[in-house]
Design an enzyme around this catalytic site. Sequence first.
Site, PDB file in Angstrom:
ATOM      1  N   ASN A 222     -15.021  -4.148  12.877  1.00 34.88           N
ATOM      2  CA  ASN A 222     -14.137  -5.086  12.970  1.00 34.88           C
ATOM      3  C   ASN A 222     -13.790  -5.544  14.466  1.00 34.88           C
ATOM      4  OD1 ASN A 222     -14.654  -5.776  10.336  1.00 34.88           O
ATOM      5  ND2 ASN A 222     -12.489  -5.052   9.383  1.00 34.88           N
TER       6      ASN A 222
ATOM      7  N   SER B 189      -8.526  -2.915   6.073  1.00 35.33           N
ATOM      8  CA  SER B 189      -9.591  -3.268   7.003  1.00 35.33           C
ATOM      9  C   SER B 189      -8.990  -3.271   8.334  1.00 35.33           C
ATOM     10  CB  SER B 189      -9.552  -5.082   6.995  1.00 35.33           C
ATOM     11  OG  SER B 189     -10.024  -5.230   5.593  1.00 35.33           O
TER      12      SER B 189
ATOM     13  N   GLU C 286     -17.093   2.930   6.771  1.00 36.64           N
ATOM     14  CA  GLU C 286     -16.212   3.855   7.764  1.00 36.64           C
ATOM     15  C   GLU C 286     -15.304   4.603   7.388  1.00 36.64           C
ATOM     16  OE1 GLU C 286     -16.283   0.476  11.738  1.00 36.64           O
ATOM     17  OE2 GLU C 286     -14.639   0.289   9.953  1.00 36.64           O
TER      18      GLU C 286
ATOM     19  N   LYS D  64       0.843  -1.208   0.014  1.00 34.58           N
ATOM     20  CA  LYS D  64       0.287  -0.064   0.047  1.00 34.58           C
ATOM     21  C   LYS D  64       0.906   1.239   0.138  1.00 34.58           C
ATOM     22  CE  LYS D  64      -4.008  -2.228   2.177  1.00 34.58           C
ATOM     23  NZ  LYS D  64      -5.046  -2.281   1.108  1.00 34.58           N
TER      24      LYS D  64
ATOM     25  N   HIS E 290     -13.527   2.613   4.399  1.00 36.27           N
ATOM     26  CA  HIS E 290     -13.667   1.263   4.427  1.00 36.27           C
ATOM     27  C   HIS E 290     -15.033   0.795   4.305  1.00 36.27           C
ATOM     28  CE1 HIS E 290     -13.807  -2.468   7.611  1.00 36.27           C
ATOM     29  NE2 HIS E 290     -13.168  -2.723   6.332  1.00 36.27           N
TER      30      HIS E 290
ATOM     31  N   ASN F 259     -18.021  -6.031   2.628  1.00 40.36           N
ATOM     32  CA  ASN F 259     -17.985  -6.999   1.840  1.00 40.36           C
ATOM     33  C   ASN F 259     -19.492  -7.478   1.593  1.00 40.36           C
ATOM     34  OD1 ASN F 259     -17.279  -8.692  -0.388  1.00 40.36           O
ATOM     35  ND2 ASN F 259     -16.231 -10.035   1.002  1.00 40.36           N
TER      36      ASN F 259
HETATM   37  P1  NAI Z   1      -8.259  -9.624  -3.213  1.00 38.61           P
HETATM   38  O1  NAI Z   1      -6.981 -10.311  -2.996  1.00 38.61           O
HETATM   39  O2  NAI Z   1      -9.444  -9.855  -3.669  1.00 38.61           O
HETATM   40  O3  NAI Z   1      -7.882  -8.309  -4.153  1.00 38.61           O
HETATM   41  C1  NAI Z   1      -6.535  -7.423  -4.104  1.00 38.61           C
HETATM   42  C2  NAI Z   1      -6.070  -7.238  -5.388  1.00 38.61           C
HETATM   43  O4  NAI Z   1      -4.954  -6.202  -5.324  1.00 38.61           O
HETATM   44  C3  NAI Z   1      -5.738  -8.301  -6.398  1.00 38.61           C
HETATM   45  O5  NAI Z   1      -6.259  -8.353  -7.755  1.00 38.61           O
HETATM   46  C4  NAI Z   1      -4.079  -7.814  -6.459  1.00 38.61           C
HETATM   47  O6  NAI Z   1      -3.615  -8.435  -7.973  1.00 38.61           O
HETATM   48  C5  NAI Z   1      -3.987  -6.445  -6.481  1.00 38.61           C
HETATM   49  N1  NAI Z   1      -2.790  -6.034  -6.153  1.00 38.61           N
HETATM   50  C6  NAI Z   1      -1.945  -6.368  -5.216  1.00 38.61           C
HETATM   51  N2  NAI Z   1      -0.934  -5.723  -5.459  1.00 38.61           N
HETATM   52  C7  NAI Z   1      -1.211  -4.342  -6.183  1.00 38.61           C
HETATM   53  C8  NAI Z   1      -0.444  -3.435  -6.429  1.00 38.61           C
HETATM   54  N3  NAI Z   1       0.689  -3.073  -6.227  1.00 38.61           N
HETATM   55  N4  NAI Z   1      -1.113  -2.442  -7.292  1.00 38.61           N
HETATM   56  C9  NAI Z   1      -2.482  -2.626  -7.645  1.00 38.61           C
HETATM   57  N5  NAI Z   1      -3.041  -3.968  -7.205  1.00 38.61           N
HETATM   58  C10 NAI Z   1      -2.448  -4.620  -6.531  1.00 38.61           C
HETATM   59  O7  NAI Z   1      -8.470  -8.609  -1.951  1.00 38.61           O
HETATM   60  P2  NAI Z   1      -9.773  -7.852  -1.069  1.00 38.61           P
HETATM   61  O8  NAI Z   1     -10.583  -8.952  -0.580  1.00 38.61           O
HETATM   62  O9  NAI Z   1     -10.371  -7.315  -2.556  1.00 38.61           O
HETATM   63  O10 NAI Z   1      -9.133  -6.858  -0.433  1.00 38.61           O
HETATM   64  C11 NAI Z   1      -8.577  -5.632  -0.695  1.00 38.61           C
HETATM   65  C12 NAI Z   1      -8.590  -4.590   0.324  1.00 38.61           C
HETATM   66  O11 NAI Z   1      -9.831  -4.324   0.948  1.00 38.61           O
HETATM   67  C13 NAI Z   1      -7.494  -4.867   1.486  1.00 38.61           C
HETATM   68  O12 NAI Z   1      -7.045  -3.820   1.917  1.00 38.61           O
HETATM   69  C14 NAI Z   1      -8.660  -5.558   2.516  1.00 38.61           C
HETATM   70  O13 NAI Z   1      -8.041  -5.713   3.920  1.00 38.61           O
HETATM   71  C15 NAI Z   1      -9.789  -4.753   2.267  1.00 38.61           C
HETATM   72  N6  NAI Z   1     -11.117  -5.237   2.449  1.00 38.61           N
HETATM   73  C16 NAI Z   1     -11.250  -6.430   2.462  1.00 38.61           C
HETATM   74  C17 NAI Z   1     -12.689  -6.976   2.851  1.00 38.61           C
HETATM   75  C18 NAI Z   1     -13.220  -8.405   2.223  1.00 38.61           C
HETATM   76  O14 NAI Z   1     -13.855  -8.782   3.076  1.00 38.61           O
HETATM   77  N7  NAI Z   1     -12.376  -9.095   1.544  1.00 38.61           N
HETATM   78  C19 NAI Z   1     -13.600  -6.026   3.376  1.00 38.61           C
HETATM   79  C20 NAI Z   1     -13.207  -4.730   3.695  1.00 38.61           C
HETATM   80  C21 NAI Z   1     -11.871  -4.356   3.222  1.00 38.61           C
END
Ligand code: NAI
Length: 724
Positions: A510, A439, A472, A417, A460, A463
Amino acid sequence: MTGASAAGDEAEQGLRLVVRDDVASLIFDRPDSKVNLLTSATMRSLDATLGELEAAHAANAVQALVVRSAKQDNFIAGADINELAELSDAESATRISSLGQDIFGRLERLPFPTLAAIDGSCLGGGLELALACDYRVASNNSKTRLGLPETRLGILPGLGGTVRLPRLIGLRRALELILAGKQIRVQPALKMGLVDAVLPADRFDSEVDSLAADLARGAKPLSRRKRSFWARLLEESAPSRWLVRRISLKSVYARTKGHYPALPKAVKVTVRGVGQSPARAYAEEASAFGQLAVTPESRNLINVFLLTEGARKRRPSAEPRAIERAAVIGAGVMGAGIAELFAYQALPVLVVDIDEERVRAGIHRARELLDKAGERAGWSPETLEERKQCLKGATKYDSFSSIDAVVEAAIERMDVKREVFAALEAEMPSTSLIASNTSALSISKLQSDLEHPDRVCGIHFFNPPHVMPLVEIVRGKQTSDATLATAFELALHLGKTPIIVHDSPGFVVNRILAAYLTEAGHLLQEGMEVRSIDEVMKAFGMPMGPLRLLDEIGLDVIAMVSQTLEVDLGERFKPAPVMAKILATGVTGKKGGRGFYVYEDGRRSGLNEEISAVLRQAASGSAPPRPPLAPAKDVAQTRMIFGMINEAARTLDDQVVAGPEDIDVAMIMGAGFPPFLGGLLRYADSLGLDKITRRLRQLAERYGPRFEPAPGLLQRSAFFSPQK
Ligand code: NAI
């Protein structure tokens, strides 16, 4: 042309009567408001105006009436919820309902044709008013919606809706509308006979005028398809009514486990009303309205409505910046969903990921979500295509100089990030918004290395983002007020309810959920069965049990969140030892097809025997040799709920949010806490904080210091000031 205005203070009460030739227009136009409401003052004014209309007809000056609204996209939004909240006893609530019924009855009895011209939302009392007219026409404006949402507030339609609706569209359809409380669009409304015609929005007023002129000269320009004799017999004979009542009550109970008394009451009143004289049916409706209006469930649901409205109004004072182009970084589960929210609002959004394949997959998913959303919204193929065109992909940041807002949803790693943020800062203007969807990572840390840290905050989402109503908005140490205001406004624009939280581990939802889920792990450790733990919380009113929720969120994700919370906030977040054994089997929850339950094509198909075996082994391996006695269900429920209340009190002590309202809104909209209980902390108040503190002390003695009452619980006598 003659013109006449109603006398007295009707304009102040939001009503205007205009007579042109022999057609009267009764125009609802509530001063200083975007919507019309049926306040008691408006109802009195309506009554007086109906008197004027009767007199005007007697003097041969009026031969038809059109009821219309001067508001854009709103006919009448319903009753004034603040007035509902003030109803003090069942008798006066019944009286108010009867008075309203009498006024609508007077409208229904006007000796000339009446037409409701519905352009925009027509809800609750607004629809009941339209039902009292002879005819209803609706515009094809995409904002025109009709519905009776009263049961969502723990009451039932109390202005004749349960009586007139089944007589107009049939019993089963009427029950569907009343029980679901949902808003329907004009085409389904036309099909079921709720409106008599749909008119083009751009010529609505002139077409209505022409219909009214026809009605005034005795023509019948609108033909209503009569429900056939057989359809009526099939639905309205005593045995059919008995059957409809039985089936409806059963399905209501299966859905709500008896937590929402308005639903069975609405079934009984509506079904019985069909077989009664209207007068008798209105009396029963008013009496049921009175009884329901003072139930704790209705009070709580109304309070939740007001809390939510309040949250949306707590705008930061700074001026928000305009957002015309946005970007989402990370096209995974969350990124694709968030991108769809932008495109849904016709905001151009650039979707970025590390390679083209992932970008394509994310955009594909967002387009699929738009298909479904467009179907629900009734978009034309052109509108749908236009929204889909808002989604563009990229793997680099070289076109970011014109982007006003970014939501970063890349994987949950600080190093990734930070790298993304640095790259964004290099390309974007210094005032554009950079928000992270993290998160649990610290926003203050994320912004600390940047040249313009003030424009960074957390947004925030939960999902799945297209479903969950909460976001949030996280204020980091260096976040500016303007950034916060921009993020708040953006969340509202995307249709969400924002609450502002300070940067703190797990923010609000959370953190409190983690306390709950950790306790579920301890119960498992002690030998309580997976299904029992889940059932206990479903019986409490949660939409799903905690172990099912763990499967939904992902066991791996929760393990990471718990770890952060344990390090930052303390031992109380340490998972029960059995959780490590469960994780060691490699299960991740629903996304991997296996968690506490097994999932096939995303649907739960039964318990995961592999985990059951791990649990049995953990139980038999513990001393004493015989399996430990599983905790009683009521104790289990208390442990999980009081654990949440205690953590919520700590969250308030740490000043993560401005007040208990924010916690209640967050837990209902972000975690599914049962709305009929009014919110986690309002529920705590209803039990009494003394009682909770005493019980927590007992639990601490028996199960350990994680139950020690939070200082804030000991200092407060209630979370909210006592209610009237
Ligand atoms: P995910 O694993 O489904 O998606 C993450 C994406 O980020 C992947 O497509 C990956 O290729 C991409 N990625 C990785 N490095 C990157 C970079 N340098 N530049 C651009 N893209 C990059 O993960 P998800 O579940 O969508 O989570 C994403 C964020 O949202 C995390 O910070 C997570 O903590 C947060 N979050 C997730 C929730 C959930 O229930 N899954 C709920 C609320 C927040």
